[in-house]
Design a protein around this motif. Structure first.
Motif, PDB file in Angstrom:
ATOM      1  N   LYS A  62       7.496  -3.370  -2.515  1.00 36.69           N
ATOM      2  CA  LYS A  62       8.634  -2.460  -2.309  1.00 36.69           C
ATOM      3  C   LYS A  62       8.182  -1.131  -1.721  1.00 36.69           C
ATOM      4  CE  LYS A  62      11.493  -4.370  -6.041  1.00 36.69           C
ATOM      5  NZ  LYS A  62      12.100  -4.102  -7.368  1.00 36.69           N
ATOM      6  N   ASP A  63       6.995  -0.700  -2.096  1.00 36.48           N
ATOM      7  CA  ASP A  63       6.443   0.552  -1.562  1.00 36.48           C
ATOM      8  C   ASP A  63       5.828   0.366  -0.180  1.00 36.48           C
ATOM      9  OD1 ASP A  63       7.192   1.750  -3.909  1.00 36.48           O
ATOM     10  OD2 ASP A  63       5.171   1.874  -4.752  1.00 36.48           O
ATOM     11  N   GLY A  64       5.655  -0.880   0.216  1.00 38.16           N
ATOM     12  CA  GLY A  64       5.031  -1.178   1.500  1.00 38.16           C
ATOM     13  C   GLY A  64       5.761  -2.297   2.201  1.00 38.16           C
ATOM     14  N   PHE A  65       4.979  -3.287   2.674  1.00 38.67           N
ATOM     15  CA  PHE A  65       5.542  -4.346   3.498  1.00 38.67           C
ATOM     16  C   PHE A  65       4.870  -5.677   3.172  1.00 38.67           C
ATOM     17  CE2 PHE A  65       5.674  -0.297   5.667  1.00 38.67           C
ATOM     18  CZ  PHE A  65       7.026  -0.177   5.956  1.00 38.67           C
ATOM     19  N   MET A  66       5.692  -6.709   3.079  1.00 34.60           N
ATOM     20  CA  MET A  66       5.200  -8.054   2.793  1.00 34.60           C
ATOM     21  C   MET A  66       5.174  -8.877   4.070  1.00 34.60           C
ATOM     22  SD  MET A  66       4.454 -10.568   0.520  1.00 34.60           S
ATOM     23  CE  MET A  66       5.176 -10.240  -1.089  1.00 34.60           C
ATOM     24  N   PHE A  67       4.024  -9.492   4.350  1.00 30.09           N
ATOM     25  CA  PHE A  67       3.918 -10.427   5.468  1.00 30.09           C
ATOM     26  C   PHE A  67       4.152 -11.835   4.926  1.00 30.09           C
ATOM     27  CE2 PHE A  67       1.839  -6.743   7.170  1.00 30.09           C
ATOM     28  CZ  PHE A  67       2.160  -6.769   8.522  1.00 30.09           C
ATOM     29  N   ARG A  68       5.240 -12.439   5.335  1.00 33.20           N
ATOM     30  CA  ARG A  68       5.644 -13.721   4.764  1.00 33.20           C
ATOM     31  C   ARG A  68       4.868 -14.900   5.339  1.00 33.20           C
ATOM     32  NH1 ARG A  68       9.484 -13.970   1.244  1.00 33.20           N
ATOM     33  NH2 ARG A  68      10.667 -12.073   0.787  1.00 33.20           N
ATOM     34  N   ASN A  69       4.312 -14.747   6.508  1.00 32.74           N
ATOM     35  CA  ASN A  69       3.565 -15.840   7.138  1.00 32.74           C
ATOM     36  C   ASN A  69       2.094 -15.454   7.268  1.00 32.74           C
ATOM     37  OD1 ASN A  69       5.854 -17.563   7.511  1.00 32.74           O
ATOM     38  ND2 ASN A  69       6.490 -16.234   9.192  1.00 32.74           N
ATOM     39  N   ILE A 340       0.162  -8.069   1.450  1.00 35.51           N
ATOM     40  CA  ILE A 340       1.002  -6.878   1.321  1.00 35.51           C
ATOM     41  C   ILE A 340       0.229  -5.676   1.843  1.00 35.51           C
ATOM     42  CG2 ILE A 340       2.187  -5.327  -0.306  1.00 35.51           C
ATOM     43  CD1 ILE A 340       2.506  -7.768  -2.163  1.00 35.51           C
ATOM     44  N   VAL A 341       0.909  -4.835   2.599  1.00 29.00           N
ATOM     45  CA  VAL A 341       0.309  -3.610   3.117  1.00 29.00           C
ATOM     46  C   VAL A 341       1.153  -2.430   2.664  1.00 29.00           C
ATOM     47  CG1 VAL A 341      -0.347  -2.313   5.171  1.00 29.00           C
ATOM     48  CG2 VAL A 341      -0.624  -4.803   5.133  1.00 29.00           C
ATOM     49  N   LYS A 342       0.528  -1.497   1.931  1.00 25.29           N
ATOM     50  CA  LYS A 342       1.210  -0.289   1.469  1.00 25.29           C
ATOM     51  C   LYS A 342       0.578   0.914   2.150  1.00 25.29           C
ATOM     52  CE  LYS A 342       0.390   2.708  -1.096  1.00 25.29           C
ATOM     53  NZ  LYS A 342       0.122   4.179  -0.876  1.00 25.29           N
ATOM     54  N   PRO A 343       1.285   1.541   3.141  1.00 21.89           N
ATOM     55  CA  PRO A 343       0.729   2.725   3.809  1.00 21.89           C
ATOM     56  C   PRO A 343       0.867   3.969   2.933  1.00 21.89           C
ATOM     57  CG  PRO A 343       2.438   1.613   5.132  1.00 21.89           C
ATOM     58  CD  PRO A 343       2.535   1.112   3.732  1.00 21.89           C
ATOM     59  N   PRO A 344       0.225   5.072   3.351  1.00 21.42           N
ATOM     60  CA  PRO A 344       0.431   6.345   2.652  1.00 21.42           C
ATOM     61  C   PRO A 344       1.909   6.756   2.674  1.00 21.42           C
ATOM     62  CG  PRO A 344      -1.470   6.483   4.094  1.00 21.42           C
ATOM     63  CD  PRO A 344      -0.790   5.184   4.413  1.00 21.42           C
ATOM     64  N   LYS A 345       2.276   7.575   1.733  1.00 27.99           N
ATOM     65  CA  LYS A 345       3.671   7.959   1.576  1.00 27.99           C
ATOM     66  C   LYS A 345       4.219   8.687   2.788  1.00 27.99           C
ATOM     67  CE  LYS A 345       6.721  10.364  -1.691  1.00 27.99           C
ATOM     68  NZ  LYS A 345       6.776  11.128  -2.973  1.00 27.99           N
ATOM     69  N   ASN A 346       3.375   9.488   3.454  1.00 17.92           N
ATOM     70  CA  ASN A 346       3.867  10.318   4.556  1.00 17.92           C
ATOM     71  C   ASN A 346       3.851   9.609   5.906  1.00 17.92           C
ATOM     72  OD1 ASN A 346       1.156  10.218   5.075  1.00 17.92           O
ATOM     73  ND2 ASN A 346       0.848  12.434   5.230  1.00 17.92           N
ATOM     74  N   MET A 347       3.435   8.336   5.949  1.00 20.60           N
ATOM     75  CA  MET A 347       3.399   7.630   7.227  1.00 20.60           C
ATOM     76  C   MET A 347       4.806   7.193   7.624  1.00 20.60           C
ATOM     77  SD  MET A 347       1.547   4.104   8.374  1.00 20.60           S
ATOM     78  CE  MET A 347       2.095   3.277   9.871  1.00 20.60           C
ATOM     79  N   GLU A 348       5.192   7.509   8.848  1.00 17.84           N
ATOM     80  CA  GLU A 348       6.479   7.077   9.365  1.00 17.84           C
ATOM     81  C   GLU A 348       6.352   5.692   9.980  1.00 17.84           C
ATOM     82  OE1 GLU A 348       8.139   9.911  12.026  1.00 17.84           O
ATOM     83  OE2 GLU A 348       8.173  11.542  10.548  1.00 17.84           O
ATOM     84  N   THR A 349       7.308   4.830   9.678  1.00 12.09           N
ATOM     85  CA  THR A 349       7.329   3.478  10.224  1.00 12.09           C
ATOM     86  C   THR A 349       8.712   3.188  10.789  1.00 12.09           C
ATOM     87  OG1 THR A 349       8.050   2.402   8.171  1.00 12.09           O
ATOM     88  CG2 THR A 349       5.679   2.767   8.444  1.00 12.09           C
ATOM     89  N   VAL A 350       8.795   2.171  11.627  1.00 16.26           N
ATOM     90  CA  VAL A 350      10.093   1.775  12.177  1.00 16.26           C
ATOM     91  C   VAL A 350      10.838   0.873  11.203  1.00 16.26           C
ATOM     92  CG1 VAL A 350       9.340   1.980  14.568  1.00 16.26           C
ATOM     93  CG2 VAL A 350       9.047  -0.201  13.374  1.00 16.26           C
ATOM     94  N   LEU A 351      10.170   0.474  10.141  1.00 17.36           N
ATOM     95  CA  LEU A 351      10.757  -0.395   9.133  1.00 17.36           C
ATOM     96  C   LEU A 351      11.034   0.392   7.872  1.00 17.36           C
ATOM     97  CD1 LEU A 351       8.259  -3.371   9.530  1.00 17.36           C
ATOM     98  CD2 LEU A 351      10.480  -3.146  10.642  1.00 17.36           C
TER      99      LEU A 351
END
Length: 500
Positions: A62-69, A340-351
């Protein structure tokens, strides 16, 4: 001393006497790799399994991103870890099946990060040879699941156990490394290697006060067998509905096999499979609790928000799917992993945080990701790809599929190469010339082999052609005159293996 707040330029530290002073924060973010051993992709709640409890891994997603494949190209411990270490495909690092991680590679994750100013430390299972080979780590603290490759080796966990419980047996539960029978851990929970790994990671994080950015690898030896959770974790699953194994229309020949406790194939019955899975699930939840404790510690000292955290496993576990046990197979239970990839809190993403991505990623992509974060140029011969661009650009180009393979293991026919984009999967068996095609989008359990289906003949032909293209750089005996060839003799180590 405890860190109480973090910015990009300074960390304010509370001293033991109550004084507050500024400490320079690292210019580069911390890199934390949390790894489990033999955890299949669907044994994470965030992947959609409502019957397993992994709240801390789920929160990380939830704090980052899950790669499903996400896949592991060579689904057994050492070649998977070679891919992680080098950022390379099996053909590039040279381990095409289960063997020994080479003593030295041209590119190694800890060494490259250390050269860039990171303090590098590993805790848990490394599975290197020699076992205390650092590969660039400033230090390691090892739990090698009882594996001993030289007479003088005793893991740090086993030495600690001997101090905590003199004369007691760390293997008293009585399950060996590759058995799929489950049993509750007979020693005190505090002596379990999963607890030890969590405790040591927390101790290290609390003690780390260097100005250098940190690369920390935390590698749990579970849920790899033995499936030996403490009683309270097993009790969580006593009345839980556990999914039965998948049984495809192609796997009957694997059912009638010798019923040994560590058999790689065989129909042991639904009751055995469900009980095995309950112990496995409980072991996963035990690991998840340790991950929660680690994340809480990172938050307490202000490290979490300024850290990239990647969570993966080296490979999965069939758990009886298609009468297969353990790993080394192309099938989903063995090769499909959490990522799962969790970036730093201040990183801006398009997702939006918590979103999932569908691109096909692999263990080889972890090192290139860390290199980009650390502003280290990626070597041209490293064929992994950084996933950072996928978080920043929805239109970013990516590979169309991932390649996988494994040299002969368990039986002669189990020698294969595969391609998958997460939607379709094509498998070529080197010794037999057998082909399999699965439509994962419609048949995630790989129940029906579509190669005999005339409606899929063009699709089969497409993937066969892609396999020829993939193997073409190797030449004979893999490909000849533009056609796939039956390989008579297993090739375990390719020409790129450093000690070949």
């Amino acid at each position: 001393m405890n860190k109480i707040s973090t910015s990009l330029t300074a960390v304010f530290v509370l001293g033991s006497s109550g004084e507050i002073y500024a400490q320079q924060a690292p210019e580069k973010p911390n890199l934390i790799l949390i790894m489990t051993d033999q955890q299949r992709f669907d044994c994470v709640g965030a992947m959609g399994n409502k019957n397993i409890s992994t709240p801390n891994i789920d929160q990380l997603a939830k704090d980052g991103f899950m790669f499903r494949n996400a896949y592991t190209s060579t689904p057994s411990s050492t070649p998977a870890r070679a891919g992680l270490l080098t950022g390379s495909s099996p053909w590039k690092h040279g381990m095409l099946g289960y063997s020994k991680v080479a003593k030295k590679y041209p590119n190694e994750m800890p060494q490259m990060l250390k050269n860039a100013g990171y303090y590098t430390f590993g805790i848990g299972k490394m599975h290197y040879t020699p076992q205390r080979n650092l590969h660039g780590f400033d230090g390691t603290l090892l739990d090698e699941s009882g594996r001993v490759e030289s007479p003088d080796f005793v893991s740090d966990y086993r030495q600690w156990f001997a101090m905590q419980a003199p004369g007691e047996d760390p293997d008293a539960t009585g399950i060996k490394w590759n058995e799929h029978t489950g049993k509750v851990y007979v020693n005190d929970e505090k002596l379990h290697p999963t607890q030890w790994t969590g405790n040591e990671a927390i101790r290290f994080i609390r003690n780390y006060h260097q100005a250098n950015p940190l690369f920390l690898k935390i590698s749990f030896a579970r849920p790899h067998s033995p499936y030996d959770p403490p009683q309270r974790y097993y009790d969580m699953y006593k009345n839980t509905d556990i999914p039965s194994p998948f049984v495809g229309d192609w796997c009957e020949r694997f059912a009638d096999r010798p019923m040994t406790r560590d058999a790689a194939f065989g129909d042991f019955g639904i009751e055995h499979a469900i009980d095995s899975r309950k112990h496995y699930y409980a072991t996963v939840t035990f690991v998840d609790d340790q991950i929660g404790r680690i994340i809480s510690t990172l938050k307490e000292n202000g490290t979490y928000d300024n850290s990239w955290i990647i969570f993966i496993s080296d490979h999965g576990d069939m758990l009886g799917d298609h009468y297969h046990w353990r790993k080394t197979y192309a099938y989903e239970g063995s090769s499909h992993i959490p990522f799962i990839v969790k970036p730093p809190k201040n990183m801006e993403t398009v997702l939006q945080r918590g979103e999932s991505l569908e691109q096909a990623v692999e263990i080889r992509d972890v090192l290139p990701t860390f290199l980009e974060i650390a502003k280290i140029p990626q070597p041209e011969n490293m064929d992994g790809m950084s996933v950072v661009k996928l978080l920043k650009d929805k239109e970013a180009s990516w590979r169309p599929y991932i390649d996988m393979e494994h040299a002969t293991c368990y039986e002669n026919a189990n020698y294969w190469a595969a391609l998958t984009d997460g939607k379709m999967k094509y498998i070529w068996f080197f010794h037999t010339g057998e082909e399999q095609l699965f439509d994962l989008s419609k048949d995630p359990g790989e129940l029906k082999n579509l190669v005999p289906d005339k409606n899929y003949s063009k699709i089969t032909g497409y993937w066969r052609k892609e396999m020829i293209t993939h193997l073409a750089e190797r030449g004979e005996p893999y490909v000849k005159d533009g056609k796939l060839q039956i390989v008579e003799k297993t090739i375990l180590l390719g020409r790129n293996y450093p000690e070949y």
